[in-house]
Design an enzyme around this catalytic site. Structure first.
Site, PDB file in Angstrom:
ATOM      1  N   LYS A 117      22.198  55.250  57.320  1.00 17.15           N
ATOM      2  CA  LYS A 117      21.672  55.860  56.090  1.00 17.15           C
ATOM      3  C   LYS A 117      20.149  55.824  56.088  1.00 17.15           C
ATOM      4  O   LYS A 117      19.541  54.892  56.596  1.00 17.15           O
ATOM      5  CB  LYS A 117      22.196  55.107  54.874  1.00 17.15           C
ATOM      6  CG  LYS A 117      23.589  55.506  54.455  1.00 17.15           C
ATOM      7  CD  LYS A 117      23.782  55.159  52.981  1.00 17.15           C
ATOM      8  CE  LYS A 117      25.214  55.377  52.540  1.00 17.15           C
ATOM      9  NZ  LYS A 117      25.413  54.921  51.146  1.00 17.15           N
ATOM     10  N   ARG A 170      29.287  53.201  36.367  1.00 15.33           N
ATOM     11  CA  ARG A 170      28.357  53.767  35.387  1.00 15.33           C
ATOM     12  C   ARG A 170      29.016  54.861  34.557  1.00 15.33           C
ATOM     13  O   ARG A 170      28.785  54.994  33.369  1.00 15.33           O
ATOM     14  CB  ARG A 170      27.135  54.359  36.099  1.00 15.33           C
ATOM     15  CG  ARG A 170      26.225  53.334  36.680  1.00 15.33           C
ATOM     16  CD  ARG A 170      25.251  53.948  37.634  1.00 15.33           C
ATOM     17  NE  ARG A 170      25.966  54.528  38.772  1.00 15.33           N
ATOM     18  CZ  ARG A 170      25.386  54.913  39.887  1.00 15.33           C
ATOM     19  NH1 ARG A 170      24.086  54.834  40.027  1.00 15.33           N
ATOM     20  NH2 ARG A 170      26.112  55.406  40.874  1.00 15.33           N
ATOM     21  N   HIS A 185      21.774  47.023  38.671  1.00 16.84           N
ATOM     22  CA  HIS A 185      22.430  46.068  39.584  1.00 16.84           C
ATOM     23  C   HIS A 185      22.373  44.654  38.998  1.00 16.84           C
ATOM     24  O   HIS A 185      23.350  43.918  39.003  1.00 16.84           O
ATOM     25  CB  HIS A 185      21.708  46.023  40.940  1.00 16.84           C
ATOM     26  CG  HIS A 185      21.830  47.255  41.767  1.00 16.84           C
ATOM     27  ND1 HIS A 185      20.732  47.902  42.307  1.00 16.84           N
ATOM     28  CD2 HIS A 185      22.913  47.953  42.192  1.00 16.84           C
ATOM     29  CE1 HIS A 185      21.142  48.943  43.007  1.00 16.84           C
ATOM     30  NE2 HIS A 185      22.453  48.997  42.953  1.00 16.84           N
ATOM     31  N   SER A 229      19.532  53.772  42.382  1.00 10.97           N
ATOM     32  CA  SER A 229      18.413  53.536  43.301  1.00 10.97           C
ATOM     33  C   SER A 229      17.826  54.862  43.767  1.00 10.97           C
ATOM     34  O   SER A 229      16.605  55.001  43.905  1.00 10.97           O
ATOM     35  CB  SER A 229      18.891  52.736  44.515  1.00 10.97           C
ATOM     36  OG  SER A 229      19.360  51.482  44.122  1.00 10.97           O
TER      37      SER A 229
HETATM   38  O1  PNS Z   1      25.084  50.742  47.015  1.00  8.29           O
HETATM   39  P1  PNS Z   1      26.085  51.617  47.715  1.00  8.29           P
HETATM   40  O2  PNS Z   1      25.392  52.483  48.772  1.00  8.29           O
HETATM   41  O3  PNS Z   1      26.924  52.396  46.759  1.00  8.29           O
HETATM   42  O4  PNS Z   1      27.050  50.603  48.484  1.00  8.29           O
HETATM   43  C1  PNS Z   1      28.172  51.099  49.182  1.00  8.29           C
HETATM   44  C2  PNS Z   1      28.805  49.974  50.006  1.00  8.29           C
HETATM   45  C3  PNS Z   1      27.791  49.386  50.987  1.00  8.29           C
HETATM   46  C4  PNS Z   1      29.290  48.877  49.076  1.00  8.29           C
HETATM   47  C5  PNS Z   1      30.010  50.592  50.733  1.00  8.29           C
HETATM   48  O5  PNS Z   1      29.617  51.735  51.409  1.00  8.29           O
HETATM   49  C6  PNS Z   1      30.652  49.646  51.708  1.00  8.29           C
HETATM   50  O6  PNS Z   1      31.405  48.782  51.312  1.00  8.29           O
HETATM   51  N1  PNS Z   1      30.300  49.820  53.000  1.00  8.29           N
HETATM   52  C7  PNS Z   1      30.752  48.950  54.041  1.00  8.29           C
HETATM   53  C8  PNS Z   1      31.607  49.702  55.062  1.00  8.29           C
HETATM   54  C9  PNS Z   1      33.044  49.722  54.612  1.00  8.29           C
HETATM   55  O7  PNS Z   1      33.692  48.715  54.419  1.00  8.29           O
HETATM   56  N2  PNS Z   1      33.549  50.962  54.420  1.00  8.29           N
HETATM   57  C10 PNS Z   1      34.871  51.205  53.963  1.00  8.29           C
HETATM   58  C11 PNS Z   1      34.939  51.076  52.455  1.00  8.29           C
HETATM   59  S1  PNS Z   1      36.562  51.469  51.904  1.00  8.29           S
END
Ligand code: PNS
Length: 160
Positions: free
Chosen positions: A41, A90, A17, A127
């Site tokens: 989650k 990645r 990150h 993570s």
């Molecule tokens: O570190 P992660 O778990 O891969 O992060 C994922 C995250 C939080 C960036 C993604 O799930 C997100 O943007 N969630 C917010 C809810 C949202 O906007 N969902 C629709 C995405 S198209």
């Protein structure tokens, strides 16, 4: 002002990150690292802990601010007047879901997504894997910031 948001769960923040955050911070005037609350989650670290660890780890970057969001990332972008989301890729396995999210976010609100390729040193790093390896006693000291490593060891000891 050119501003971008780098969203994630950061449970916990890893050197992968930080590689993306550091490189993206060079491309924008301000980079907002946004910690998603998403209480549904299963998290090892609370939202407060994840935010605190990120603040500590990004303190060296003058133009990086850590913030939080609950709900849609495009709503956060609208409130903060940010047009660009930065994501790290990645491997090709990340691409399918990231593409869907990028297209959805663009369709919902016109927010663009910029993908940065992860440093190959960290292409295997997540993570989830860090938590799993630490839980079973593996050495993750070279994969996360020192403060995160200390906190991981404390958490693993407390739960074993
Ligand atoms: O570190 P992660 O778990 O891969 O992060 C994922 C995250 C939080 C960036 C993604 O799930 C997100 O943007 N969630 C917010 C809810 C949202 O906007 N969902 C629709 C995405 S198209």
């Amino acid at each position: 002002m050119r501003r971008a948001v780098c969203p994630g769960s950061f449970d916990p923040v890893t050197l992968g990150h930080l590689d993306i955050i550091g490189r993206a911070s060079l491309l924008y005037d301000e980079l907002v690292v946004a910690v998603g609350m998403n209480p549904s989650k299963n998290r090892l670290f609370s939202f407060q802990e994840r935010t605190e660890l990120l603040r500590e780890a990004t303190a060296v970057y003058d133009n990086v601010v850590v913030d939080s969001f609950d709900g849609l990332i495009v709503e956060f972008c609208r409130q903060r007047e940010v047009q660009v989301i930065v994501k790290g890729l990645r491997a090709i396995s990340d691409f399918d879901y990231e593409l869907q999210m990028a297209q959805m976010n663009h369709g919902l609100a016109g927010v663009e997504t910029m993908f940065m390729t992860t440093n190959p040193l960290y292409s295997f790093l997540s993570s989830s894997l860090v938590k799993e390896v630490a839980t079973y006693g593996g050495d993750v000291s070279g994969l996360v910031p020192d403060a995160v490593h200390r906190r991981l060891l404390e958490r693993v000891r407390a739960t074993s």
